[in-house]
Write a protein that holds these residues in place. Sequence first.
Motif, PDB file in Angstrom:
ATOM      1  N   GLU A 174     -10.719  -4.702  -5.541  1.00  0.00           N
ATOM      2  CA  GLU A 174      -9.842  -4.421  -6.687  1.00  0.00           C
ATOM      3  C   GLU A 174      -8.426  -4.980  -6.451  1.00  0.00           C
ATOM      4  OE1 GLU A 174      -9.706  -0.251  -7.618  1.00  0.00           O
ATOM      5  OE2 GLU A 174      -8.248  -0.565  -9.239  1.00  0.00           O
ATOM      6  N   ILE A 175      -7.976  -4.899  -5.215  1.00  0.00           N
ATOM      7  CA  ILE A 175      -6.630  -5.395  -4.912  1.00  0.00           C
ATOM      8  C   ILE A 175      -6.612  -6.919  -4.906  1.00  0.00           C
ATOM      9  CG2 ILE A 175      -4.765  -5.376  -3.215  1.00  0.00           C
ATOM     10  CD1 ILE A 175      -5.679  -2.591  -2.364  1.00  0.00           C
ATOM     11  N   MET A 176      -7.652  -7.515  -4.329  1.00  0.00           N
ATOM     12  CA  MET A 176      -7.719  -8.982  -4.326  1.00  0.00           C
ATOM     13  C   MET A 176      -7.879  -9.517  -5.747  1.00  0.00           C
ATOM     14  SD  MET A 176      -7.159  -9.961  -1.302  1.00  0.00           S
ATOM     15  CE  MET A 176      -7.689 -11.670  -1.128  1.00  0.00           C
ATOM     16  N   ASP A 177      -8.582  -8.752  -6.618  1.00  0.00           N
ATOM     17  CA  ASP A 177      -8.710  -9.166  -8.022  1.00  0.00           C
ATOM     18  C   ASP A 177      -7.337  -9.397  -8.631  1.00  0.00           C
ATOM     19  OD1 ASP A 177     -11.433  -8.921  -7.855  1.00  0.00           O
ATOM     20  OD2 ASP A 177     -11.536  -6.978  -8.876  1.00  0.00           O
ATOM     21  N   ALA A 178      -6.402  -8.489  -8.319  1.00  0.00           N
ATOM     22  CA  ALA A 178      -5.052  -8.600  -8.890  1.00  0.00           C
ATOM     23  C   ALA A 178      -4.369  -9.877  -8.404  1.00  0.00           C
ATOM     24  CB  ALA A 178      -4.230  -7.371  -8.510  1.00  0.00           C
ATOM     25  N   VAL A 179      -4.599 -10.230  -7.139  1.00  0.00           N
ATOM     26  CA  VAL A 179      -3.982 -11.446  -6.582  1.00  0.00           C
ATOM     27  C   VAL A 179      -4.539 -12.676  -7.286  1.00  0.00           C
ATOM     28  CG1 VAL A 179      -3.756 -12.891  -4.519  1.00  0.00           C
ATOM     29  CG2 VAL A 179      -3.564 -10.389  -4.328  1.00  0.00           C
TER      30      VAL A 179
ATOM     31  N   ALA B 221       2.174 -10.639   0.150  1.00  0.00           N
ATOM     32  CA  ALA B 221       1.719  -9.278  -0.105  1.00  0.00           C
ATOM     33  C   ALA B 221       0.982  -8.757   1.117  1.00  0.00           C
ATOM     34  CB  ALA B 221       0.804  -9.259  -1.324  1.00  0.00           C
ATOM     35  N   ILE B 222       1.548  -7.742   1.764  1.00  0.00           N
ATOM     36  CA  ILE B 222       0.853  -7.108   2.886  1.00  0.00           C
ATOM     37  C   ILE B 222      -0.072  -6.057   2.291  1.00  0.00           C
ATOM     38  CG2 ILE B 222       1.116  -5.876   5.068  1.00  0.00           C
ATOM     39  CD1 ILE B 222       3.996  -6.879   5.219  1.00  0.00           C
ATOM     40  N   ILE B 223      -1.373  -6.317   2.339  1.00  0.00           N
ATOM     41  CA  ILE B 223      -2.350  -5.447   1.680  1.00  0.00           C
ATOM     42  C   ILE B 223      -3.632  -5.367   2.503  1.00  0.00           C
ATOM     43  CG2 ILE B 223      -1.562  -5.828  -0.689  1.00  0.00           C
ATOM     44  CD1 ILE B 223      -3.667  -8.000  -0.978  1.00  0.00           C
TER      45      ILE B 223
ATOM     46  N   SER C 291       0.807  -1.235   0.000  1.00  0.00           N
ATOM     47  CA  SER C 291       0.000   0.000   0.000  1.00  0.00           C
ATOM     48  C   SER C 291       0.836   1.279   0.000  1.00  0.00           C
ATOM     49  CB  SER C 291      -0.928   0.052   1.223  1.00  0.00           C
ATOM     50  OG  SER C 291      -1.352  -1.214   1.587  1.00  0.00           O
ATOM     51  N   ASN C 292       2.034   1.195   0.621  1.00  0.00           N
ATOM     52  CA  ASN C 292       2.885   2.391   0.700  1.00  0.00           C
ATOM     53  C   ASN C 292       3.093   3.068  -0.661  1.00  0.00           C
ATOM     54  OD1 ASN C 292       3.237   0.984   3.041  1.00  0.00           O
ATOM     55  ND2 ASN C 292       5.474   1.059   3.078  1.00  0.00           N
TER      56      ASN C 292
ATOM     57  N   SER D 100      -1.669  -2.329  -9.603  1.00  0.00           N
ATOM     58  CA  SER D 100      -0.694  -2.458 -10.689  1.00  0.00           C
ATOM     59  C   SER D 100       0.698  -2.764 -10.131  1.00  0.00           C
ATOM     60  CB  SER D 100      -0.666  -1.163 -11.507  1.00  0.00           C
ATOM     61  OG  SER D 100       0.306  -1.285 -12.515  1.00  0.00           O
ATOM     62  N   PHE D 101       1.095  -2.065  -9.094  1.00  0.00           N
ATOM     63  CA  PHE D 101       2.398  -2.331  -8.493  1.00  0.00           C
ATOM     64  C   PHE D 101       2.447  -3.759  -7.942  1.00  0.00           C
ATOM     65  CE2 PHE D 101       5.287  -2.111  -4.743  1.00  0.00           C
ATOM     66  CZ  PHE D 101       6.476  -1.896  -5.436  1.00  0.00           C
ATOM     67  N   LEU D 102       1.354  -4.156  -7.331  1.00  0.00           N
ATOM     68  CA  LEU D 102       1.273  -5.519  -6.785  1.00  0.00           C
ATOM     69  C   LEU D 102       1.495  -6.547  -7.890  1.00  0.00           C
ATOM     70  CD1 LEU D 102       0.548  -7.597  -4.583  1.00  0.00           C
ATOM     71  CD2 LEU D 102      -1.867  -7.102  -5.001  1.00  0.00           C
ATOM     72  N   THR D 103       0.837  -6.353  -9.018  1.00  0.00           N
ATOM     73  CA  THR D 103       0.989  -7.295 -10.134  1.00  0.00           C
ATOM     74  C   THR D 103       2.438  -7.350 -10.613  1.00  0.00           C
ATOM     75  OG1 THR D 103      -1.283  -6.942 -10.831  1.00  0.00           O
ATOM     76  CG2 THR D 103       0.232  -7.819 -12.487  1.00  0.00           C
ATOM     77  N   GLN D 104       3.050  -6.167 -10.732  1.00  0.00           N
ATOM     78  CA  GLN D 104       4.457  -6.143 -11.175  1.00  0.00           C
ATOM     79  C   GLN D 104       5.361  -6.832 -10.157  1.00  0.00           C
ATOM     80  OE1 GLN D 104       5.701  -2.208 -12.731  1.00  0.00           O
ATOM     81  NE2 GLN D 104       3.530  -1.690 -12.709  1.00  0.00           N
ATOM     82  N   ALA D 105       5.080  -6.602  -8.886  1.00  0.00           N
ATOM     83  CA  ALA D 105       5.908  -7.212  -7.843  1.00  0.00           C
ATOM     84  C   ALA D 105       5.746  -8.730  -7.850  1.00  0.00           C
ATOM     85  CB  ALA D 105       5.528  -6.640  -6.480  1.00  0.00           C
TER      86      ALA D 105
END
Length: 771
Positions: A530-535, A522-524, A494-495, A509-514
């Motif tokens: 939307e964030i869980m969708d990326a996971v 992933a600490i989220i 999140s930072n 987007s950053f999460l996906t790249q990481a």
Amino acid sequence: MTREYILLDGAMGTQIQNKGLPLGVRPEIFGCEHPEIIQEIHEDYIRSGSQVIYANTFGLNRHKCKNLDYSLDELLTINIQSAKKAAGNKAKVALDIGPIGELMEPYGTLSFEDAYDIFKEIILIGKRENVDLVVFETMSDLYEVKAGVLACKENTDLPVWVTMSFEANGRTFTGTKVECMANVLDGLNVDAMGINCSLGPDEILPLVQTMKQWTNKPLIVKPNAGLPDPSNGQYSMDAQSFVSKMKCFKELGVQYMGGCCGTTPDFISCCNQDKEINEVTKETKNGVCSSSQMCELNQVRVIGERINPTGKKRFQKALLEHDMNYIMEQAIAQSDAGADILDVNVGLPGIDEAQMMIDVIKAIQSVVTTPIQIDSSNPKAIEAGLRICNGKAIVNSVNETNMDEILPIVKKYGASVIGLTLNENGLPTTSEQRFSIAKKIVGRCKELGIKENDIAIDCLTLTISAQQDQAKETLDALAKVKKELGVHCVLGVSNISFGLPSRNHIISSFLTQAMYCGLDLAIINPNIPEIMDAVYAFKAISGQDKDCQNYISIYANEKMEVTNIQENMTIEAAVLKGLSEECKNLTKELLKSLDPMDVINQQLIPALDKVGDLYEQNKLFLPQLINAANAACAGFDVIKNEIPSSDSISKGKILIATVKGDIHDIGKNIVRVVLENYGYQVIDLGKDVPIQTIVDTAIEQNINLIGLSALMTTTVESMKKTIDALHQSGHPCKIMVGGAVLTKDYALEMGADYYAKDAKQSADIAKEVLG
Ligand code: THG
């Protein structure tokens, strides 16, 4: 490489019975009155080939030694001495410790530190009497085991072994999973672990295979002689067939073998031939866990970040006011939203962080089974958290400057650890510098014996609104750590987006790249779809989600449920989640518009039924069942308090007791809680109850349903006598029985009207008999 396995002994209880144990007398007490008989049994086993014998001390602890002719010290000493005399220098003597017999907090009343003290007292006496090792056997609750192992390790240098008893579904009756046991005990560095009792060799084999995937420690197997024959309680296998089954364990490389219920010196002597086994060590699976839920670290995992006061007024208020309910809701919401692990940060000026860590972890463990991440840099808080955690936690976080202080604590408790790429100058700006700190931390971990797969490195996320060039450095460092150090990688994702609008786009987007660079943890905030969708999408694309099964099951109906506890809570949800406060408040609310009996019959009871169904389907486990019952109880209490004539809501009286000679009342106590919460009045006569007391009470109180419990093979006979006496008295009543060694057929054969496999079934039976 090959070596020989070590032969243990077989059952003690049945041998004592054969040598004249009177009905209703406890084996440990009999052992004080007839030490020569106990010595003889040990000698029989040693002659048959036993190299390690278990002293006749299984049922002993200070809670089970009240009002006896002998003190705990005498009971332990005399029985250990009998074993030592028999052993001479021919065999090793194990101090045998069994379950305390009470449920641990939060489901019961026994605290972790009380359990620790009870075990410590036994172990110190064993040490004084020069036992060769300590063995915990027939254990059911991993949390209790953890207290025992720490009590042993912190007070002696004796080897410590642990065997637990499982059901065929791979869980103990309190819900501990085989994987979790192996993972936690491997971390705590016990000398050997395994399985005893509960099942025969056939049923134990798959469980040992699972265990072996999680540890390279020596394994112990002590099966029963098959399963009990329903008609007479006799075990099904003879010595020859037992031995032929034990061959499978030799092939698996099990190093310690013996027998439990129904096995005799004959069984042991048959095992005492061709003792060669294959020794295999291999890469084992690894993860973080609670006692009943495993999170293997083999794919991307979500760590929920919401239990953290930073920048959150509402959370700070909850901590300052010790509002555990709010924190429990945060834990539930994140777990429901898909968090695999919950980060716990309770650091706030003006609070005792270590004590708060204990209180918060206890509260979380009372409502979810999700593994815990301890987020603190305070060594006292970290240690307090690691102790009170019922599984294997991950410590967030160490860095180059504090690692010498914190890593030894991590090692002692067998936890996993997150290392931040920080040193005395703070966070370096280049990926190379971050990598070199990571390398130092990993090196120090390995020196201390912390394994690669217990380490996660955090190359640290900065915010792109202030330091835009740093996102690339973080990702480059991550990729290099992953590739060259072979450890897990973690980021506080999140930072990245502080100070920007529509933060979730940037975060996803950053999460996906990481994740593409190798991020595993992933600490989220899992509450943001939307964030869980990326996971979930990443897992489907990378193949971690095999055949996209999980993705499909989540999205097939386009039905994304967003959990909002405050708005959607129903009595059913409150009971299911074990939230007593909520259940109380909702009951109060409902009483404004509904009749009390309707609240009970249309809300509380159906909620309990639902819990019971989930329990029977193996979707919920005993701790949750008890929690749910307690939550419903909070609702019943409201009704009782507000309605003066509420005694009339009792649906009938039930008498329960553990039979004469048996001091195990944990199962009976669970049954009481569940029955009471179904609205029955329970008269609990306790444990070790004389036959006549049960008969007299049944008549005096005009009881129509009686529940009898017996846990041991040695006390089933006593149960049968009690049933006979009830029948002879002519008092019309139904009898239900339960206990570890019983089966349905066996129960009916004994003359019982019903067999209750578990507490839920006792409620079903009560419904049938009393309405
Ligand atoms: N690495 C590791 N651990 C970490 C971090 C990390 N722990 C703490 C943090 N960073 C990750 N956890 C959180 C917890 C809460 C919030 C963000 C990260 C949070 N943030 C709000 C926000 O983003 O605006 C502020 C409060 C609010 O308004 O709700 O809540 O990097 N190893």
